[in-house]
Design a protein around this motif. Structure first.
Motif, PDB file in Angstrom:
ATOM      1  N   VAL A  62       3.365  -2.565  -2.331  1.00  0.00           N
ATOM      2  CA  VAL A  62       2.234  -3.331  -2.849  1.00  0.00           C
ATOM      3  C   VAL A  62       2.629  -3.862  -4.228  1.00  0.00           C
ATOM      4  O   VAL A  62       2.830  -3.076  -5.158  1.00  0.00           O
ATOM      5  N   SER A  65       0.542  -1.663   6.107  1.00  0.00           N
ATOM      6  CA  SER A  65       0.671  -3.025   5.599  1.00  0.00           C
ATOM      7  C   SER A  65       1.384  -3.916   6.593  1.00  0.00           C
ATOM      8  O   SER A  65       1.019  -5.082   6.793  1.00  0.00           O
ATOM      9  N   VAL A 113      -6.737  -3.434   2.250  1.00  0.00           N
ATOM     10  CA  VAL A 113      -5.816  -3.406   1.107  1.00  0.00           C
ATOM     11  C   VAL A 113      -6.366  -2.492   0.016  1.00  0.00           C
ATOM     12  O   VAL A 113      -5.634  -1.678  -0.568  1.00  0.00           O
TER      13      VAL A 113
END
Length: 481
Positions: free
Chosen positions: A385, A465, A425
């Motif tokens: 991230v 992800s 997220v």
């Protein structure tokens, strides 16, 4: 992209990389790897985006070989007729897109744009009264005695801008930056309880300080600004209102910000980058009223050297894209997705500066997790991230370690992420931070930099992800052979 266009794009990039590899294969490989890395990561840096293949390709042309100091039709080099076309088109698109009286598209970056603006404002403030007083037709008729007299009349060059920890930018008067050395500067902050701009407090500060330049705009303030009020404050104290909209230019172009939230009708001078939420090439731009146009037009040689003609061409392409209806849809999704991200954090007990957002970014205070911004940034990067640490108001950890992490929605919105993905997220980020512990120094004390991420957390987040990223591929259809 259509299938035919995808095939053309893939072929073009593959062949370009072969040409590069024939000279320096390591550069070709790094370029391939950068695309792979960007495709595999959750890019949440608020100042980054993904330019279209058309924009990227426009930068890789022989316009890169040209020197074109000067302005359209008034160059210091011969053979610039095609550069004149490129610069004229970029400026035309900028004026039409933003409703500006004048556009200057030569700045190489946002900082360059701000420097052009600062010096242009100062030149305008100095030259206009001088020319009127001595009856001169242009600045070349001013003597050194005239300039010295005017410098004394101006006294200290005063600038009032938003403080860095409240969400302002380095170039808004931060002391180590050139803007903090050019000007006798003071800064306004935000309400200590709400984190919001207090316009009455800004006005009181302006009345006391009496700046020549009042700077509005931000790089880490998650709310909209009433630029009509900022203009009222500037007018009351006789200041020039300059707005730096580098971060939210895409929301202005996409008509998410209108009326009093659109800086162009209210500011004397507006600066911006052309990447970030505007989704163009890396570069800068200055918009201004006709009154300031002659001063801004002297950005080269006043501040800039030769303009980057290939980047100006790419700006023209990006600005043409931003004039399409699809860009308005995109800009609204950027703002909507920021709301989704913010609500995702708040519903999981995270602390946001100002309690939310109504633009394209959120500022997460990570002190509630017992972490510094640097620790949080590093742990999140381990999990795929990509963010950046950022100061929060009255930050006890300063500008290096910080107590916050800034996150923006423009890039992942370009990839097609929506409400559900941004909520997910937020969940993944909270999971990483909740499972990260501060490290210790060699002396055994608490560290502001080192950290310990729980076993298996990074792999779990990367796997989650990847599921989202695979559904929203970056540059779909582009395959490099």
């Amino acid at each position: 992209m259509s299938d035919d266009l995808s095939r053309l794009t893939s072929s073009a990039y593959s062949q370009a990389l072969e040409v590069i590899a024939a000279v320096e294969p390591r550069i070709a490989e790094a370029t391939r790897q950068e695309l792979a890395d960007q495709r595999a990561s959750l890019k949440l840096i608020a100042s980054e985006n993904y330019a279209s293949p058309a924009v990227l390709m426009t930068m890789g042309t022989w316009f890169s070989d040209k020197y074109a100091e000067g302005t359209v039709g008034h160059r210091f080099y011969a053979g610039c007729q095609n550069v004149d076309t490129v610069e004229s088109l970029a400026a035309e698109h900028a004026r039409e897109l933003f409703g500006a009286e004048y556009a200057y598209v030569q700045p190489h970056s946002g900082i360059d744009a701000n420097l052009v603006a600062f010096w242009s404002i100062l030149a305008h403030r100095v030259e206009s009264p001088a020319l009127e007083r001595i009856g001169a037709k242009n600045v070349n008729e001013l003597t050194e005695a005239d300039w010295e007299s005017l410098r004394k009349e101006l006294g200290n060059q005063r600038l009032l801008g938003m403080s860095l920890d409240a969400g302002g930018h380095l170039t808004h008067g931060f002391r180590p930056n050139i803007s903090g050395k050019m000007f006798h500067q003071q800064q306004y902050g935000t309400d200590p309880v709400t984190g919001l701009l207090d316009y009455d407090a800004v006005a009181a500060k302006a009345r006391e300080f009496k700046p020549l330049v009042l700077v509005a705009g931000y790089s880490a303030y998650p709310r909209r600004v009433d630029f009509a009020k900022m203009r009222e404050i500037a007018d009351e104290v006789g200041a020039t209102l300059m707005v730096d909209m580098a971060h939210f230019a895409g929301l202005v172009a996409g008509k998410v910000f209108t009326g009093d939230e659109d800086p162009v009708p209210h500011a004397h001078v507006v600066t911006t980058t052309t990447h970030k939420s505007l989704r163009g090439p890396r570069g800068g731009m200055v918009l201004a009223t006709e009154e300031y146009a002659p001063s801004v037009d002297r950005g080269c040689p006043m501040v800039l050297g030769g303009p980057l003609s290939h980047v100006m061409a790419a700006k023209a392409v990006a600005l043409a894209e931003a004039r399409q209806d699809s860009f308005r849809t995109y800009a609204q999704k950027v703002a909507d997705n920021a709301q989704s991200l913010a609500q995702g954090f708040l519903s999981r007990g995270a602390n946001l500066v100002t309690g939310g957002t109504d633009n394209h970014l959120v500022l997460l205070d990570v002190s509630s997790f017992g972490l510094t911004g640097r620790q949080a940034e590093s742990a999140l990067l381990d999990a795929g991230v990509v963010t950046n640490r950022n100061s929060v108001p009255n930050d006890p950890n300063g500008a290096w370690y910080t107590s916050g992490v800034r996150l923006g929605t423009p890039a992942l919105t370009t990839r097609g992420f929506g409400h559900d993905e941004f909520d997910r997220v937020a969940e993944l980020i909270v999971d990483v931070l909740a499972n990260t512990q501060p490290g210790t120094t060699k002396a055994g004390g608490p560290s502001k930099a080192s950290y310990v991420l729980g076993d298996g957390v990074a792999d779990k987040v990367k796997s989650a992800s990847a599921e989202m990223l695979d559904k929203h591929p970056l540059y779909p259809g582009l395959e490099l052979s």
